[in-house]
Design a protein around this motif. Structure first.
Motif, PDB file in Angstrom:
ATOM      1  N   GLN A   1      30.384 -35.925  31.049  1.00  0.00           N
ATOM      2  CA  GLN A   1      29.661 -34.449  31.709  1.00  0.00           C
ATOM      3  C   GLN A   1      28.530 -34.136  31.027  1.00  0.00           C
ATOM      4  OE1 GLN A   1      33.305 -32.210  30.263  1.00  0.00           O
ATOM      5  NE2 GLN A   1      34.009 -31.712  32.572  1.00  0.00           N
ATOM      6  N   LEU A   2      28.263 -34.476  29.947  1.00  0.00           N
ATOM      7  CA  LEU A   2      27.164 -34.174  29.086  1.00  0.00           C
ATOM      8  C   LEU A   2      25.883 -35.196  29.904  1.00  0.00           C
ATOM      9  CD1 LEU A   2      25.497 -32.782  27.131  1.00  0.00           C
ATOM     10  CD2 LEU A   2      26.117 -34.580  25.479  1.00  0.00           C
ATOM     11  N   ALA A   3      26.200 -36.357  30.040  1.00  0.00           N
ATOM     12  CA  ALA A   3      25.073 -37.184  30.735  1.00  0.00           C
ATOM     13  C   ALA A   3      25.037 -36.471  32.264  1.00  0.00           C
ATOM     14  CB  ALA A   3      26.051 -38.576  30.956  1.00  0.00           C
ATOM     15  N   LEU A   4      25.864 -36.198  33.058  1.00  0.00           N
ATOM     16  CA  LEU A   4      25.596 -35.487  34.177  1.00  0.00           C
ATOM     17  C   LEU A   4      24.716 -34.168  33.941  1.00  0.00           C
ATOM     18  CD1 LEU A   4      29.036 -35.957  35.982  1.00  0.00           C
ATOM     19  CD2 LEU A   4      26.913 -37.194  36.680  1.00  0.00           C
ATOM     20  N   ALA A   5      25.092 -33.369  33.241  1.00  0.00           N
ATOM     21  CA  ALA A   5      24.321 -32.228  32.801  1.00  0.00           C
ATOM     22  C   ALA A   5      22.761 -32.604  32.573  1.00  0.00           C
ATOM     23  CB  ALA A   5      24.929 -31.384  31.563  1.00  0.00           C
ATOM     24  N   LEU A   6      22.581 -33.505  31.669  1.00  0.00           N
ATOM     25  CA  LEU A   6      21.236 -34.126  31.322  1.00  0.00           C
ATOM     26  C   LEU A   6      20.486 -34.571  32.591  1.00  0.00           C
ATOM     27  CD1 LEU A   6      21.716 -36.130  28.089  1.00  0.00           C
ATOM     28  CD2 LEU A   6      20.129 -34.187  28.205  1.00  0.00           C
ATOM     29  N   GLU A   7      21.210 -35.208  33.442  1.00  0.00           N
ATOM     30  CA  GLU A   7      20.615 -35.771  34.599  1.00  0.00           C
ATOM     31  C   GLU A   7      20.121 -34.571  35.650  1.00  0.00           C
ATOM     32  OE1 GLU A   7      22.148 -38.265  38.209  1.00  0.00           O
ATOM     33  OE2 GLU A   7      22.459 -39.185  36.522  1.00  0.00           O
ATOM     34  N   GLU A   8      21.042 -33.423  35.701  1.00  0.00           N
ATOM     35  CA  GLU A   8      20.790 -32.357  36.390  1.00  0.00           C
ATOM     36  C   GLU A   8      19.690 -31.718  36.051  1.00  0.00           C
ATOM     37  OE1 GLU A   8      24.383 -29.973  36.830  1.00  0.00           O
ATOM     38  OE2 GLU A   8      25.321 -31.544  37.820  1.00  0.00           O
TER      39      GLU A   8
ATOM     40  N   CYS B   1      20.793 -40.368  34.446  1.00  0.00           N
ATOM     41  CA  CYS B   1      21.080 -40.508  33.035  1.00  0.00           C
ATOM     42  C   CYS B   1      22.751 -40.848  33.073  1.00  0.00           C
ATOM     43  CB  CYS B   1      21.016 -39.129  32.240  1.00  0.00           C
ATOM     44  SG  CYS B   1      21.794 -39.265  30.532  1.00  0.00           S
ATOM     45  N   SER B   2      22.948 -42.011  33.049  1.00  0.00           N
ATOM     46  CA  SER B   2      24.431 -42.422  33.172  1.00  0.00           C
ATOM     47  C   SER B   2      25.258 -42.416  31.881  1.00  0.00           C
ATOM     48  CB  SER B   2      24.729 -43.809  33.876  1.00  0.00           C
ATOM     49  OG  SER B   2      24.094 -44.724  32.771  1.00  0.00           O
ATOM     50  N   TYR B   3      26.541 -42.339  31.992  1.00  0.00           N
ATOM     51  CA  TYR B   3      27.321 -42.208  30.859  1.00  0.00           C
ATOM     52  C   TYR B   3      27.047 -43.259  29.857  1.00  0.00           C
ATOM     53  CZ  TYR B   3      31.339 -42.951  28.129  1.00  0.00           C
ATOM     54  OH  TYR B   3      32.522 -43.158  26.896  1.00  0.00           O
ATOM     55  N   ASN B   4      26.857 -44.569  30.567  1.00  0.00           N
ATOM     56  CA  ASN B   4      26.712 -45.837  29.708  1.00  0.00           C
ATOM     57  C   ASN B   4      25.362 -45.687  29.062  1.00  0.00           C
ATOM     58  OD1 ASN B   4      29.082 -47.002  30.048  1.00  0.00           O
ATOM     59  ND2 ASN B   4      28.367 -47.946  32.255  1.00  0.00           N
ATOM     60  N   SER B   5      24.275 -45.194  29.589  1.00  0.00           N
ATOM     61  CA  SER B   5      23.048 -45.186  29.141  1.00  0.00           C
ATOM     62  C   SER B   5      23.046 -44.161  27.932  1.00  0.00           C
ATOM     63  CB  SER B   5      21.715 -44.950  30.035  1.00  0.00           C
ATOM     64  OG  SER B   5      22.065 -43.406  30.379  1.00  0.00           O
ATOM     65  N   LEU B   6      23.606 -43.165  28.116  1.00  0.00           N
ATOM     66  CA  LEU B   6      23.731 -42.203  26.906  1.00  0.00           C
ATOM     67  C   LEU B   6      24.622 -42.532  25.589  1.00  0.00           C
ATOM     68  CD1 LEU B   6      23.206 -39.101  25.880  1.00  0.00           C
ATOM     69  CD2 LEU B   6      25.511 -38.622  27.027  1.00  0.00           C
ATOM     70  N   ILE B   7      25.643 -43.411  25.976  1.00  0.00           N
ATOM     71  CA  ILE B   7      26.436 -43.921  24.965  1.00  0.00           C
ATOM     72  C   ILE B   7      25.578 -44.963  24.212  1.00  0.00           C
ATOM     73  CG2 ILE B   7      28.438 -45.455  24.617  1.00  0.00           C
ATOM     74  CD1 ILE B   7      29.239 -42.660  24.641  1.00  0.00           C
TER      75      ILE B   7
END
Length: 86
Positions: free
Chosen positions: A37-44, A50-56
């Motif tokens: 959800q944090l990755a989605l919020a960053l993208e927005e 900003c995918s979950y995998n790129s954030l991780i």
């Protein structure tokens, strides 16, 4: 690092046993948010992918920028501050 939320200060300063991934995950959980959800919020917020995998990946490599850390703090309703430790 001192995190300010309203009038409560949470000190999650340097701890060699806790990396940035664990710190950010702990802060996200405190706001009932997953890292996905944090990755989605960053993208927005940024309009950039900003995918979950790129954030991780960034968190595992500890290569997150100060700008990204600041955006994450803002999304999680925290304030990132530098405090003189003298």
């Amino acid at each position: 690092m001192i995190i300010n939320y309203t009038t409560t200060y949470v000190n999650i300063g340097y701890n060699p046993n806790m990396n940035i991934k664990n710190k950010i995950k702990m802060l996200a959980v405190s706001r009932a948010m997953t890292l996905k959800q944090l990755a989605l919020a960053l993208e927005e917020k940024t309009g950039e992918p900003c995918s979950y995998n790129s954030l991780i990946g960034k968190l595992h490599r500890e290569s997150i920028s100060l700008k990204e850390a600041s955006l994450i703090a803002e999304i999680l309703n925290y304030k990132l501050e530098f405090i003189d430790d003298l």
